[in-house]
Design a protein around this motif. Structure first.
Motif, PDB file in Angstrom:
ATOM      1  N   UNK A  64       0.819  -1.209   0.000  1.00 44.70           N
ATOM      2  CA  UNK A  64       0.000   0.000   0.000  1.00 44.70           C
ATOM      3  C   UNK A  64       0.853   1.261   0.000  1.00 44.70           C
ATOM      4  N   UNK A  65       2.070   1.148   0.525  1.00 45.65           N
ATOM      5  CA  UNK A  65       2.989   2.286   0.545  1.00 45.65           C
ATOM      6  C   UNK A  65       3.917   2.174  -0.653  1.00 45.65           C
ATOM      7  N   UNK A  66       3.944   3.198  -1.474  1.00 46.13           N
ATOM      8  CA  UNK A  66       4.802   3.225  -2.658  1.00 46.13           C
ATOM      9  C   UNK A  66       5.755   4.408  -2.558  1.00 46.13           C
ATOM     10  N   UNK A  67       6.749   4.414  -3.406  1.00 44.83           N
ATOM     11  CA  UNK A  67       7.665   5.549  -3.438  1.00 44.83           C
ATOM     12  C   UNK A  67       6.913   6.836  -3.756  1.00 44.83           C
ATOM     13  N   UNK A  68       5.949   6.730  -4.667  1.00 41.47           N
ATOM     14  CA  UNK A  68       5.194   7.908  -5.077  1.00 41.47           C
ATOM     15  C   UNK A  68       4.347   8.453  -3.920  1.00 41.47           C
ATOM     16  N   UNK A  69       3.640   7.549  -3.217  1.00 39.72           N
ATOM     17  CA  UNK A  69       2.790   8.010  -2.117  1.00 39.72           C
ATOM     18  C   UNK A  69       3.623   8.560  -0.966  1.00 39.72           C
ATOM     19  N   UNK A  70       4.753   7.921  -0.683  1.00 37.28           N
ATOM     20  CA  UNK A  70       5.623   8.398   0.397  1.00 37.28           C
ATOM     21  C   UNK A  70       6.250   9.738   0.035  1.00 37.28           C
ATOM     22  N   UNK A  71       6.661   9.900  -1.204  1.00 40.95           N
ATOM     23  CA  UNK A  71       7.240  11.171  -1.654  1.00 40.95           C
ATOM     24  C   UNK A  71       6.243  12.305  -1.476  1.00 40.95           C
ATOM     25  N   UNK A  72       4.977  12.028  -1.786  1.00 42.18           N
ATOM     26  CA  UNK A  72       3.922  13.038  -1.652  1.00 42.18           C
ATOM     27  C   UNK A  72       3.765  13.466  -0.201  1.00 42.18           C
ATOM     28  N   UNK A 104      14.885   5.199   1.945  1.00 43.79           N
ATOM     29  CA  UNK A 104      14.017   4.080   2.315  1.00 43.79           C
ATOM     30  C   UNK A 104      14.249   2.927   1.346  1.00 43.79           C
ATOM     31  N   UNK A 105      14.660   1.797   1.875  1.00 44.54           N
ATOM     32  CA  UNK A 105      14.834   0.592   1.052  1.00 44.54           C
ATOM     33  C   UNK A 105      13.524  -0.181   1.050  1.00 44.54           C
ATOM     34  N   UNK A 106      12.845  -0.195  -0.098  1.00 47.98           N
ATOM     35  CA  UNK A 106      11.580  -0.916  -0.224  1.00 47.98           C
ATOM     36  C   UNK A 106      11.874  -2.388  -0.500  1.00 47.98           C
ATOM     37  N   UNK A 107      11.506  -3.242   0.431  1.00 47.00           N
ATOM     38  CA  UNK A 107      11.742  -4.674   0.288  1.00 47.00           C
ATOM     39  C   UNK A 107      10.401  -5.350   0.050  1.00 47.00           C
ATOM     40  N   UNK A 108      10.071  -5.592  -1.209  1.00 42.40           N
ATOM     41  CA  UNK A 108       8.768  -6.138  -1.568  1.00 42.40           C
ATOM     42  C   UNK A 108       8.747  -7.644  -1.377  1.00 42.40           C
ATOM     43  N   UNK A 109       7.748  -8.097  -0.631  1.00 40.49           N
ATOM     44  CA  UNK A 109       7.600  -9.523  -0.371  1.00 40.49           C
ATOM     45  C   UNK A 109       6.227  -9.992  -0.867  1.00 40.49           C
ATOM     46  N   UNK A 110       6.212 -11.164  -1.500  1.00 44.74           N
ATOM     47  CA  UNK A 110       4.971 -11.703  -2.037  1.00 44.74           C
ATOM     48  C   UNK A 110       4.632 -13.072  -1.452  1.00 44.74           C
ATOM     49  N   UNK A 111       5.554 -13.652  -0.686  1.00 45.82           N
ATOM     50  CA  UNK A 111       5.334 -14.936  -0.027  1.00 45.82           C
ATOM     51  C   UNK A 111       6.010 -14.905   1.336  1.00 45.82           C
ATOM     52  N   UNK A 112       5.662 -15.877   2.180  1.00 40.63           N
ATOM     53  CA  UNK A 112       6.323 -15.989   3.479  1.00 40.63           C
ATOM     54  C   UNK A 112       7.803 -16.284   3.303  1.00 40.63           C
ATOM     55  N   UNK A 113       8.149 -17.025   2.274  1.00 42.70           N
ATOM     56  CA  UNK A 113       9.563 -17.322   1.999  1.00 42.70           C
ATOM     57  C   UNK A 113      10.328 -16.026   1.734  1.00 42.70           C
TER      58      UNK A 113
END
Length: 232
Positions: A64-72, A104-113
């Protein structure tokens, strides 16, 4: 309310200390991610704009948090602070905001692994980058149902929450950084009177919904362009 004011309202004038744990809980669509985003905005804002100038690892489970939304939100923070003096030009504010979000280092996760791999590597990453002061997770409980079919044993929502919380807390203690996370409030209490050790939560931010209205720690709030306002 700027993120600096929100930060002061929640944590007091001195803010939260190293190795502390901050929990932002609430039901779905109660503004948990927006509150986390605004607090992150304060943490990355420069000293000259009343911020903390931190570097942050954001483990992004809900996306839900993106670089664009955080920059704003950061830009709004800088602009609000600048009104107290001579504000920089709009283009300069935008560039400063982008520089803040770059920490901010965005670490995108899509699974528990993905989450396990990320958490395993973070202590080593913090050794290479000593400027990191905060590990944030949005949302701690995101993959509970996704993994349900693959589990060999029953794992209650409460036990799942406690395990994730303890893991994050242990990493924060090892890396000497703060931890902040959002979690669905339905995970916070056990239906079966389970006695499970958990990490000490130093600061609780409780979001709630009542008849369509949002509240933070029992104070009515609203959001405008991602910025929280506390109603008097």
């Amino acid at each position: 309310m700027t993120s600096r004011q929100l930060h002061s309202t929640v944590f007091g004038p001195c803010g939260f200390e190293d190795q502390t744990l901050v929990e932002i809980s609430g039901p779905p669509k109660s503004g948990r991610s927006l509150v986390l985003q605004q607090l992150i905005a304060h943490c990355v804002a420069p000293y000259a704009f009343g911020g903390r100038q931190w570097s942050i690892y954001l483990i992004n489970l809900s996306h839900k948090i993106t670089r664009e939304s955080l920059t704003k939100v950061v830009r709004a923070e800088l602009q609000a602070f600048s009104l107290e003096g001579k504000p920089p030009a709009a283009e300069e504010l935008t560039e400063i905001a982008k520089e803040c979000v770059a920490r901010v280092s965005f670490m995108k996760c899509f699974t528990t692994a993905d989450v396990k791999y990320t958490l395993f590597n973070i202590p080593y990453e913090t050794l290479r980058d000593r400027s990191v002061e905060l590990i944030a997770i949005d949302t701690l409980s995101e993959f509970y149902w996704l993994d349900a079919a693959e589990r060999k044993q029953n794992l209650t929502k409460y036990r799942y929450y406690r395990q994730c919380q303890m893991h994050l807390n242990r990493i924060c203690k090892e890396a000497l950084v703060c931890g902040m996370y959002t979690v669905d409030s339905s995970f916070l209490n056990s239906k079966y009177n389970e006695k499970i050790a958990g990490a000490k939560v130093d600061y609780n931010i409780q979001m709630s919904k009542l008849r369509g209205n949002l509240a933070m720690n029992r104070k009515s709030v609203s959001f405008s362009n991602g910025i929280i306002e506390i109603r008097q």
